[in-house]
Scaffold this motif. Structure first.
Motif, PDB file in Angstrom:
ATOM      1  N   ALA A  41       1.175  -1.267  -0.073  1.00  0.00           N
ATOM      2  CA  ALA A  41       0.129  -0.306  -0.110  1.00  0.00           C
ATOM      3  C   ALA A  41       1.195   1.042  -0.241  1.00  0.00           C
ATOM      4  CB  ALA A  41      -1.109  -0.104   0.696  1.00  0.00           C
ATOM      5  N   GLY A  42       0.677   2.223  -0.531  1.00  0.00           N
ATOM      6  CA  GLY A  42       1.357   2.954  -0.262  1.00  0.00           C
ATOM      7  C   GLY A  42       2.679   3.173  -1.273  1.00  0.00           C
ATOM      8  N   LEU A  43       2.961   2.319  -2.094  1.00  0.00           N
ATOM      9  CA  LEU A  43       4.694   1.928  -2.796  1.00  0.00           C
ATOM     10  C   LEU A  43       4.187   1.744  -4.143  1.00  0.00           C
ATOM     11  CD1 LEU A  43       6.095   0.284   0.504  1.00  0.00           C
ATOM     12  CD2 LEU A  43       6.147   2.573  -0.472  1.00  0.00           C
ATOM     13  N   GLU A  44       5.531   1.510  -4.708  1.00  0.00           N
ATOM     14  CA  GLU A  44       5.965   0.930  -5.663  1.00  0.00           C
ATOM     15  C   GLU A  44       5.767  -0.342  -6.371  1.00  0.00           C
ATOM     16  OE1 GLU A  44       7.520   5.114  -8.206  1.00  0.00           O
ATOM     17  OE2 GLU A  44       8.313   3.784  -8.009  1.00  0.00           O
ATOM     18  N   ARG A  45       5.092  -0.048  -7.163  1.00  0.00           N
ATOM     19  CA  ARG A  45       5.529  -2.156  -7.696  1.00  0.00           C
ATOM     20  C   ARG A  45       7.109  -2.683  -7.559  1.00  0.00           C
ATOM     21  NH1 ARG A  45       1.633  -4.776 -11.919  1.00  0.00           N
ATOM     22  NH2 ARG A  45       0.361  -3.364 -10.559  1.00  0.00           N
ATOM     23  N   GLU A  46       7.738  -3.709  -7.187  1.00  0.00           N
ATOM     24  CA  GLU A  46       8.298  -4.275  -7.274  1.00  0.00           C
ATOM     25  C   GLU A  46       8.976  -5.485  -7.238  1.00  0.00           C
ATOM     26  OE1 GLU A  46      10.753  -3.573  -3.236  1.00  0.00           O
ATOM     27  OE2 GLU A  46       9.297  -4.812  -2.167  1.00  0.00           O
ATOM     28  N   LEU A  47      10.137  -6.082  -8.064  1.00  0.00           N
ATOM     29  CA  LEU A  47      10.370  -6.645  -8.545  1.00  0.00           C
ATOM     30  C   LEU A  47      10.802  -7.969  -6.991  1.00  0.00           C
ATOM     31  CD1 LEU A  47      11.136  -9.118 -10.686  1.00  0.00           C
ATOM     32  CD2 LEU A  47      13.322  -8.220 -10.799  1.00  0.00           C
ATOM     33  N   VAL A  48      10.532  -8.897  -7.470  1.00  0.00           N
ATOM     34  CA  VAL A  48      10.757  -9.552  -6.195  1.00  0.00           C
ATOM     35  C   VAL A  48      12.173 -11.484  -6.077  1.00  0.00           C
ATOM     36  CG1 VAL A  48       9.603 -11.544  -4.354  1.00  0.00           C
ATOM     37  CG2 VAL A  48       8.725  -9.576  -4.423  1.00  0.00           C
ATOM     38  N   ALA A  49      11.002 -11.298  -7.475  1.00  0.00           N
ATOM     39  CA  ALA A  49      12.019 -12.704  -7.637  1.00  0.00           C
ATOM     40  C   ALA A  49      11.429 -13.410  -9.671  1.00  0.00           C
ATOM     41  CB  ALA A  49      11.962 -13.744  -7.328  1.00  0.00           C
ATOM     42  N   ASN A  50      12.754 -13.600 -10.516  1.00  0.00           N
ATOM     43  CA  ASN A  50      12.007 -13.730 -11.140  1.00  0.00           C
ATOM     44  C   ASN A  50      13.624 -14.817 -11.423  1.00  0.00           C
ATOM     45  OD1 ASN A  50      14.691 -13.184 -12.424  1.00  0.00           O
ATOM     46  ND2 ASN A  50      14.299 -11.158 -13.422  1.00  0.00           N
ATOM     47  N   ILE A  51      12.862 -15.713 -12.444  1.00  0.00           N
ATOM     48  CA  ILE A  51      13.422 -17.394 -13.041  1.00  0.00           C
ATOM     49  C   ILE A  51      12.801 -17.492 -15.085  1.00  0.00           C
ATOM     50  CG2 ILE A  51      11.439 -18.492 -12.820  1.00  0.00           C
ATOM     51  CD1 ILE A  51      13.260 -21.026 -12.050  1.00  0.00           C
ATOM     52  N   THR A  52      14.709 -17.606 -15.330  1.00  0.00           N
ATOM     53  CA  THR A  52      14.058 -17.619 -17.041  1.00  0.00           C
ATOM     54  C   THR A  52      14.121 -18.737 -16.981  1.00  0.00           C
ATOM     55  OG1 THR A  52      16.559 -18.498 -17.046  1.00  0.00           O
ATOM     56  CG2 THR A  52      16.121 -16.367 -16.637  1.00  0.00           C
ATOM     57  N   GLY A  53      13.837 -19.117 -18.463  1.00  0.00           N
ATOM     58  CA  GLY A  53      13.487 -20.533 -19.175  1.00  0.00           C
ATOM     59  C   GLY A  53      14.357 -21.964 -18.546  1.00  0.00           C
ATOM     60  N   GLY A  54      15.560 -21.781 -18.768  1.00  0.00           N
ATOM     61  CA  GLY A  54      16.259 -22.451 -18.188  1.00  0.00           C
ATOM     62  C   GLY A  54      16.381 -22.732 -16.273  1.00  0.00           C
ATOM     63  N   GLY A  55      16.304 -21.595 -15.592  1.00  0.00           N
ATOM     64  CA  GLY A  55      16.027 -21.894 -14.366  1.00  0.00           C
ATOM     65  C   GLY A  55      16.474 -21.008 -13.926  1.00  0.00           C
ATOM     66  N   SER A  56      17.506 -19.861 -14.447  1.00  0.00           N
ATOM     67  CA  SER A  56      18.450 -19.268 -13.236  1.00  0.00           C
ATOM     68  C   SER A  56      17.472 -18.376 -12.654  1.00  0.00           C
ATOM     69  CB  SER A  56      19.558 -18.279 -14.527  1.00  0.00           C
ATOM     70  OG  SER A  56      20.518 -19.208 -15.111  1.00  0.00           O
ATOM     71  N   THR A  57      17.892 -18.207 -11.720  1.00  0.00           N
ATOM     72  CA  THR A  57      17.008 -17.444 -11.128  1.00  0.00           C
ATOM     73  C   THR A  57      17.805 -16.397 -10.567  1.00  0.00           C
ATOM     74  OG1 THR A  57      17.785 -18.520  -8.814  1.00  0.00           O
ATOM     75  CG2 THR A  57      16.157 -19.606 -10.011  1.00  0.00           C
ATOM     76  N   PHE A  58      17.076 -14.777  -9.968  1.00  0.00           N
ATOM     77  CA  PHE A  58      17.084 -13.729  -8.706  1.00  0.00           C
ATOM     78  C   PHE A  58      16.322 -13.659  -7.877  1.00  0.00           C
ATOM     79  CE2 PHE A  58      18.413  -9.248  -8.774  1.00  0.00           C
ATOM     80  CZ  PHE A  58      17.129  -8.736  -8.272  1.00  0.00           C
ATOM     81  N   TYR A  59      16.904 -12.519  -7.506  1.00  0.00           N
ATOM     82  CA  TYR A  59      15.813 -12.327  -5.846  1.00  0.00           C
ATOM     83  C   TYR A  59      16.074 -10.827  -5.587  1.00  0.00           C
ATOM     84  CZ  TYR A  59      15.300 -17.511  -5.702  1.00  0.00           C
ATOM     85  OH  TYR A  59      14.423 -18.744  -5.733  1.00  0.00           O
ATOM     86  N   GLU A  60      15.525 -10.417  -4.761  1.00  0.00           N
ATOM     87  CA  GLU A  60      15.555  -9.022  -4.082  1.00  0.00           C
ATOM     88  C   GLU A  60      16.294  -9.630  -3.537  1.00  0.00           C
ATOM     89  OE1 GLU A  60      14.754  -5.935  -2.077  1.00  0.00           O
ATOM     90  OE2 GLU A  60      13.424  -7.384  -1.631  1.00  0.00           O
ATOM     91  N   GLU A  61      17.044  -7.898  -2.671  1.00  0.00           N
ATOM     92  CA  GLU A  61      18.009  -8.839  -1.532  1.00  0.00           C
ATOM     93  C   GLU A  61      17.035  -8.981  -0.284  1.00  0.00           C
ATOM     94  OE1 GLU A  61      20.650  -5.369  -0.928  1.00  0.00           O
ATOM     95  OE2 GLU A  61      21.168  -6.143   0.691  1.00  0.00           O
ATOM     96  N   THR A  62      15.724  -8.473  -0.035  1.00  0.00           N
ATOM     97  CA  THR A  62      15.516  -8.235   1.345  1.00  0.00           C
ATOM     98  C   THR A  62      14.120  -9.943   1.131  1.00  0.00           C
ATOM     99  OG1 THR A  62      13.468  -6.889   0.496  1.00  0.00           O
ATOM    100  CG2 THR A  62      14.262  -6.111   1.887  1.00  0.00           C
ATOM    101  N   VAL A  63      14.387 -10.673   0.270  1.00  0.00           N
ATOM    102  CA  VAL A  63      13.623 -11.734   0.200  1.00  0.00           C
ATOM    103  C   VAL A  63      14.925 -13.009  -0.129  1.00  0.00           C
ATOM    104  CG1 VAL A  63      11.459 -11.210  -0.492  1.00  0.00           C
ATOM    105  CG2 VAL A  63      13.086 -11.925  -2.362  1.00  0.00           C
ATOM    106  N   GLN A  64      15.978 -12.624   0.110  1.00  0.00           N
ATOM    107  CA  GLN A  64      17.012 -13.950  -0.440  1.00  0.00           C
ATOM    108  C   GLN A  64      16.566 -14.207   0.507  1.00  0.00           C
ATOM    109  OE1 GLN A  64      19.030 -13.928  -3.743  1.00  0.00           O
ATOM    110  NE2 GLN A  64      19.665 -15.916  -2.526  1.00  0.00           N
ATOM    111  N   GLY A  65      16.649 -15.600   0.443  1.00  0.00           N
ATOM    112  CA  GLY A  65      17.409 -17.046   1.892  1.00  0.00           C
ATOM    113  C   GLY A  65      16.269 -17.293   2.360  1.00  0.00           C
ATOM    114  N   ARG A  66      14.547 -16.063   1.595  1.00  0.00           N
ATOM    115  CA  ARG A  66      13.365 -16.445   2.535  1.00  0.00           C
ATOM    116  C   ARG A  66      12.706 -16.827   1.522  1.00  0.00           C
ATOM    117  NH1 ARG A  66      10.812 -13.090   4.635  1.00  0.00           N
ATOM    118  NH2 ARG A  66      11.875 -11.107   3.908  1.00  0.00           N
ATOM    119  N   PHE A  67      13.051 -16.646   0.214  1.00  0.00           N
ATOM    120  CA  PHE A  67      11.776 -16.920  -1.276  1.00  0.00           C
ATOM    121  C   PHE A  67      12.287 -17.615  -1.962  1.00  0.00           C
ATOM    122  CE2 PHE A  67       8.928 -13.794  -0.938  1.00  0.00           C
ATOM    123  CZ  PHE A  67       9.076 -13.241   0.908  1.00  0.00           C
ATOM    124  N   THR A  68      11.789 -18.911  -2.464  1.00  0.00           N
ATOM    125  CA  THR A  68      12.728 -19.417  -4.042  1.00  0.00           C
ATOM    126  C   THR A  68      11.277 -19.435  -5.102  1.00  0.00           C
ATOM    127  OG1 THR A  68      13.266 -20.877  -2.385  1.00  0.00           O
ATOM    128  CG2 THR A  68      13.280 -21.860  -4.162  1.00  0.00           C
TER     129      THR A  68
END
Length: 115
Positions: A41-68
């Motif tokens: 609420a009141g904030l901009e939309r932000e990227l949390v995580a993504n995954i390529t077709g080949g399975g490479s992943t990226f995580y936003e810093e605050t969710v690293q280690g908690r989200f998969t």
């Protein structure tokens, strides 16, 4: 017609877990990067995580280690497993992909982390 349908949100206590799902149709799913974004609420939309077709992943810093993030290229579904949830994870979570030169979004699923 490209369609993304999220599910799995809800109310959870701090420290709890949820798994979000996003079912995709209308695209050759395995070719495209899939992402999870969130908007509090009141904030901009932000990227949390993504995954390529080949399975490479990226995580936003605050969710690293908690989200998969993971994907099933047979069921055309992307998942976001969220653990050790915090009140600041409260937001509407959106599934996203870019295809055919456009950005596509799901309708969102609300996650509320509260005692």
């Amino acid at each position: 017609q490209v369609r993304l349908v999220e599910s799995g949100g809800g109310l959870v206590q701090p420290g709890g877990s949820l798994r979000l799902s996003c079912a995709a149709s209308g695209i050759n799913f395995r070719l495209y990067t899939m992402g999870w974004y969130r908007q509090a609420a009141g904030l901009e939309r932000e990227l949390v995580a993504n995954i390529t077709g080949g399975g490479s992943t990226f995580y936003e810093e605050t969710v690293q280690g908690r989200f998969t993030i993971s994907r099933d290229n047979v069921r055309n579904t992307v998942f976001l497993k969220m653990e050790s949830l915090k009140p600041e994870d409260t937001a509407v979570y959106y599934c996203n992909t870019g295809a055919y030169g456009r950005n596509f979004w799901g309708q969102g699923t609300r996650v509320t982390v509260s005692a």
